[in-house]
Every structure is written in C-alpha cells, then in structure tokens.
Design an enzyme around this catalytic site. Structure first.
Site, PDB file in Angstrom:
ATOM      1  N   GLU A  67      59.113   4.962 107.565  1.00  0.00           N
ATOM      2  CA  GLU A  67      58.059   4.319 108.327  1.00  0.00           C
ATOM      3  C   GLU A  67      56.678   4.622 107.744  1.00  0.00           C
ATOM      4  OE1 GLU A  67      58.512   2.083 110.268  1.00  0.00           O
ATOM      5  OE2 GLU A  67      56.907   1.911 111.745  1.00  0.00           O
ATOM      6  N   ASP A  68      56.474   5.843 107.289  1.00  0.00           N
ATOM      7  CA  ASP A  68      55.110   6.275 106.967  1.00  0.00           C
ATOM      8  C   ASP A  68      54.814   6.546 105.492  1.00  0.00           C
ATOM      9  OD1 ASP A  68      54.586   6.149 109.640  1.00  0.00           O
ATOM     10  OD2 ASP A  68      54.915   8.265 110.021  1.00  0.00           O
TER      11      ASP A  68
END
Ligand code: MN
Length: 634
Positions: A76-77
């Site tokens: 996600e990051d």
C-alpha cells in the site's frame, strides 16, 4: 524498537521449528522498502511494522503471521508490489499481505459509511484467513498507541470512532481481551477525554482517601486457599476507565465501593480445583445473591471460561472474584489465538489450514453456535458487500449482479437501470459483483425492466419486480386484445349509464361471476375491477366508485382467466394438462413457461372461459391431475 535477532529469538522460544530465513529476509525487505519514510511521530516508518510483528509474537502466532506483519504496509505504501512478494516469500504470504492491504483500502471508504455492523461483516468476508484479521488488529493497536501524534483532531476522532465501532467488537468476538481492553481505552481517551479524566481523577481520589486494601484482601484469600491445600495464584486488578464509565452510565450510579472498580482473580491448574476454590470462598464468605455465573460449564460464545461470583469478602469489602484455570486465562487474554497455538502443538508443526483448525475447536465447544454465527468466516462466504457511490454498504448474496444491486438500493432504481460502472469502469449488467466493489447504477426514465435480466439476477426482490413488470405488460396486451374482441360483442353491466365506455382492469382480470366494482376514470370511462383487487385501495373515496354487477353471466362470450400452474416435469405432463383443460370445453389462449427446473415447471396459462364458475371447474379438473403441484388464479 525491537531488534531483528530479538524477534527471531522470541518466535523460536515458542516455535522452535520456525524457519528464520524468510523472517530475516522479510525484515530486511520491509526496512528497505519503507526506506526513509517517517511516521507522524517522527520515528522511521519501519518501526511500525516491527511493532506490529512484536505484538503478534506476544500472541504466539505462527511465522507466516509475523512475516505478514513485517510486510503488511509495503504494497500500500511503498513501491513494492504483490508479485514481488509472491516471488520472494511464496503464495501464502502474498495472500495474507493482499488480505491486509485490501482491508486497509476499505478503511478509506469506511469514512463515509456509518454501517459499522455491515463493515465488520465485510472485513470478515474479505479475510479468507483469520490471520489477516489478527495482523489487522495488531496494526490498529499500534496505530492507536501512536494516535496522539496525528495533528488533525478530525482524523484522530475518525480513527478512534472506527476503532470503537469495528475493531473493538472484532477483538471481543475473537476473544482477544488483551487487545480489546487497550483498543477500547485508547479510543475512549480520544472520543470522550472528559469522561475518562473524570473516572481517573475519581480513582485517584479513592486511592488517596481510602486505605488500599487490595494487598490485604489478596493475602487473606491466599491464606484461605493454602489452608485447604490448594496451590493457586491470586491477583487483584483495577477495571479499565472505559468499563467503569459504561457501568456508571448503564447503572446510573457513581462508584463508591471497591467492588465497583476492582476484580480479583484466582488461577489454578485444573478445572476441578476451580469448583473446590468456589466451595471454599462460598463457605467462608457471604455470597451476594444474583451475581454468580458459571462460564466454565457454559462458555461464552467467544470461548471465554471462568466462574464469577461476588462475596462480602475479607475486611467486609464487597468483591468480585473470577476463578479460572491458567489455560482458561490464556484464552481470556488471547482468544482464538491461544487455541490455535494449542492445536498447532498437538499437530507438532504439521501445517493445518488455520481456519479449519479454528472451526474444529469451535465445533467442539458447547454453545458454539452463536460464536460461529458471529465469526465463522464461512458464514460470509455466501454474501458480498458492495458500496454505493455515497459509501453505503449493500449486502447481497454471492453471485449477485448490478441488477440485483440496483433493486436492493431501490425498486425504482432497478426498474430504470441502463448501465453500470463498477469501480469507475463501465461493465456488463451481468457482471458478478465482488466484495468491496463500488457500484454506480446509471438510470434512464425511459428504461423499463427486461425479461432478459432474469437470466442473471439472483435476488428474490429483483426477480419478483422483473416478473411483475412482465406480467403487467402481458396483461395490458391481452386486455387490448380482449377489448378489441369485445367491441363487436358488448358485455353489459348493470348500473352503467349508456354510452360510457367500459374497460376491464389489467390488474385483476374480472370475469363474469366475479364480484366487481367500477371506477370512474379521468376520461369519463369506467374501469371494472374485481372487488378484492388491491388497486382499489387507491380510490378510498366513494365519488369515483360506480356500483356495477354483471347483467347476464350466461352470455356466450369467452373471457380470459389466467392461471399459474406448477407441475412435475415428466414426459406427457403438458399433454395431460392441456387435455384436462379441453375436456372442460375451455380453450388455451396463451401459454408461457416462466420457470423450469429439473423437477418442476411453472407456467402461466390464459384460458378462455364463459365465466368464473367455468374457470373454477377447469381449475378443479387440473388439480385432480397427479402431476400438479399447485394451481392458482393470477
Ligand atoms: Mn500499518
């Protein structure tokens, strides 16, 4: 920040066979991927996955869960992707990381939805493996511990609200009280700081003004038990500010007594000893009536076991005592995680699908039904949860399509559906919806339901609407036909003024012999309904109602009655049906198969009859056939 070798050592302490190589690689991978990213606290971002891993090591989870914890934010990051993770760590880890990532993405959506209950189910439905939820809970716990670093008060509140509504109940259901208590208290501090402060300062006041008798009571209890030669561990514990606060709210009282804020625990080795301890306590101290609960013989749905009792104990203090075994204590703290570890030990490292293990255990637990209903992931396998553009969650059976979705939103939306966008892309109306899909229905006033839709709709609501629409349409056609036929052969109705046109309503198909009512329409003509027709409720005032009766029921005019027939699908079924009808000298005007399965057919048959008596005798002779399941007049 826990160091790499410590993590490995702590894992190996309870799982000596754990393979440390992938764990070490995940540590390095995550550290590199997060690179110089920082948390709101100013700490390196990598400290977060590391703390999450450490929380799960405390729960004694397996190596896969710990690796997932280390990797849980990389997709996600960071620039890392799922394929990379699959290549490096295999499909099982990739699956787990994917599950956690999906739930994190959903959280963005949850901002706009207030349906906590549905959202919880969605989280469960998306977690095909319960380890996904455990990683997510640990992730949330660490985020809550560091919540105060987030500058925006709205964002802090939003996260705290979500924690209270979704993650506290989830950890409760899974029986992980160590997570639950802390999550709850951290969220409480954010959502109602004044209330929490007032509880804490009251506690402080009590501590300062009254002598703290906890130690003495503990000693007294220990003495009583050792006199009976029972080896036990006695401890006293203060309840959390949140539980004191809710108690104050529900009971509408201020706390004054020790029993309101303290709980004593007695832990022993064996179940029999629990009951012996109970006997000793009850013989020695007066029991407060109505407070005794035996969760050992009847465990709570989340597998919690303990005996609870309240007595006037040492020093004449009213105290609550919980009696349990050490193993029950572990379950109370760690819930499903404790049981899973226990099972793993039994199977001695052999890999079992996590979920099946969990279900096995729960099936053996008495009173497990409720637990299963709440947390059995399988339960949600037959449901999908999708979002409207506004963020409302619509729950549908698995296999549902945009048409089902549209009808679930509103029947008017369903009726006028033209197109659908799923996650922003235009898709066919027959597309099967997936969990978490955002569905936007595009409507047009000129659109109406299509029978074609029946091929891919599965919800009762959608199918009933489409069928009903289809029926009304057919009736209208039929009535037009009937009217044009009757023009040369007018049916006279008593009570009618000459020259006024009459129509027979398409909703109820009145037949000669039926009790009828006339309704004056805007164009001065009269619409004839059967007296029990539902649409008459639209005309409650009598000014539109015209009293009518059939003038002569023996007129040799043929009228159409519609029958809905369900019969067994056997060779010759249809033939015997039609011969039964013709034996009654009635004529089949139209026949349509509405549904067919291997065993049964549903058909709509329009039958030309003289009057209602004639139709009744046709129905009776059809009913007499052995293949018939049901016959009704539509
Ligand atoms: Mn995270």
């Amino acid at each position: 920040m826990i160091r790499q070798f410590e993590l490995v050592e702590r894992l190996k302490a309870y799982d000596p066979n754990a393979d440390e190589d992938p764990l070490n690689r995940a540590y390095v991978f995550s550290m590199k991927a997060h690179g110089s990213q920082l948390r709101a606290s100013g700490d390196p971002y990598f400290s977060h996955p590391l703390e999450v891993a450490s929380l799960l090591v405390n729960l004694h989870l397996d190596c896969y869960s710990i690796i997932t914890a280390l990797l849980h934010d990389t997709v996600e990051d960071t620039s890392a992707n799922l394929e990379e993770i699959q290549d490096l760590f295999g499909p099982e880890i990739a699956n787990l990381v994917d599950g956690v990532t999906k739930i994190s993405r959903l959280e963005e959506q949850s901002e706009t939805t207030h349906q906590a209950e549905n959202f919880r189910k969605l989280v469960l439905a998306m977690s095909t493996d319960i380890r996904v939820i455990l990683v997510k809970l640990a992730d949330r716990l660490h985020n809550m511990r560091t919540l105060h670093f987030i500058p925006s008060p709205e964002r802090r509140r939003r996260i705290a609200r979500e924690t209270m509504d979704i993650y506290v109940p989830l950890s409760e259901r899974l029986g992980i009280h160590s997570f639950k208590d802390e999550l709850e208290d951290l969220a409480f501090a954010q959502l109602n700081p004044e209330a929490r402060e007032s509880v804490i300062s009251r506690l402080k006041f009590l501590h300062e003004t009254t002598e703290n008798p906890v130690e003495e009571i503990t000693k007294e209890l220990e003495k009583a038990l050792s006199a009976a030669k029972i080896v036990a561990h006695v401890s006293g514990r203060e309840k959390t500010p949140y539980s004191i606060w809710t108690k104050m709210q529900t009971k509408n009282i201020a706390f004054e007594q020790l029993s309101d804020i303290m709980a004593f625990r007695i832990a022993v080795k064996k179940v029999e000893q629990c009951y012996r301890v109970l006997g000793i306590i009850h013989r020695r101290y007066s029991v407060v009536p109505g407070r005794f609960r035996d969760f050992i013989s009847t465990p709570k749905p989340n597998m919690y076991q303990s005996i609870h009792t309240t007595v006037i104990g040492p020093l004449n203090h009213r105290i609550e005592i919980q009696i349990r075994t050490y193993e029950m204590h572990r379950t109370a703290e760690f819930g499903v995680a404790a049981h899973w570890q226990y099972k793993q030990e039994i199977h001695d490292g052999r890999k079992y699908p996590w979920l099946r293990d969990l279900l096995d255990i729960m099936e053996q637990t008495s009173g497990a039904e409720e637990f299963l209903a709440d947390t059995k992931l399988e339960m949600f396998r037959d449901q999908v949860f999708c979002f409207t553009p506004k963020g409302d969650i619509i729950s549908l059976p698995r296999g549902a399509t945009p048409i089902d979705f549209a009808y679930a939103v509103h029947s008017a939306v369903g009726d006028h559906t033209v197109n659908v966008k799923i996650n922003g892309r235009q898709m066919p109306l027959g597309t099967t919806l997936q969990n978490g899909d955002q569905v936007e229905i595009i409507t047009s006033e000129t659109q109406s339901p299509s029978p074609r839709w029946l091929r891919f709709t599965i919800t009762g609501k959608a199918r009933a609407r489409i069928r009903r629409f289809e029926r009304t349409q057919k009736r209208e056609e039929f009535m037009k036909l009937g009217q044009s036929m009757s023009l040369g052969n007018p049916v006279s109705v008593k009570g009618m003024i000459d020259g006024v046109a009459i129509h027979f309503a398409g909703c109820c198909h009145p037949l000669p012999g039926d009790v009828i009512t006339g309704i004056q329409t805007k164009d001065e003509s009269v619409m004839i309904h059967t007296q029990d027709c539902e649409s008459l409720s639209h005309f409650p005032d009598s000014e539109h109602v015209v009293e009518v009766t059939w003038e002569d029921v023996t007129l040799p005019v043929q009228h159409a009655g519609r029958l809905k027939i369900t019969f067994l699908n056997r060779p010759g079924s249809l033939a015997s049906l039609s011969s039964a009808i013709s034996k009654q000298r009635a004529n089949i005007a139209n026949i349509r198969v509405t549904n067919r399965t291997v065993d049964f057919w549903d058909v709509l048959i329009d039958i030309e009859v003289k009057d209602v008596e004639h139709l009744k005798s046709v129905i009776a002779s059809i009913r007499a056939l052995p293949i018939i399941n049901s016959v009704e007049r539509v």
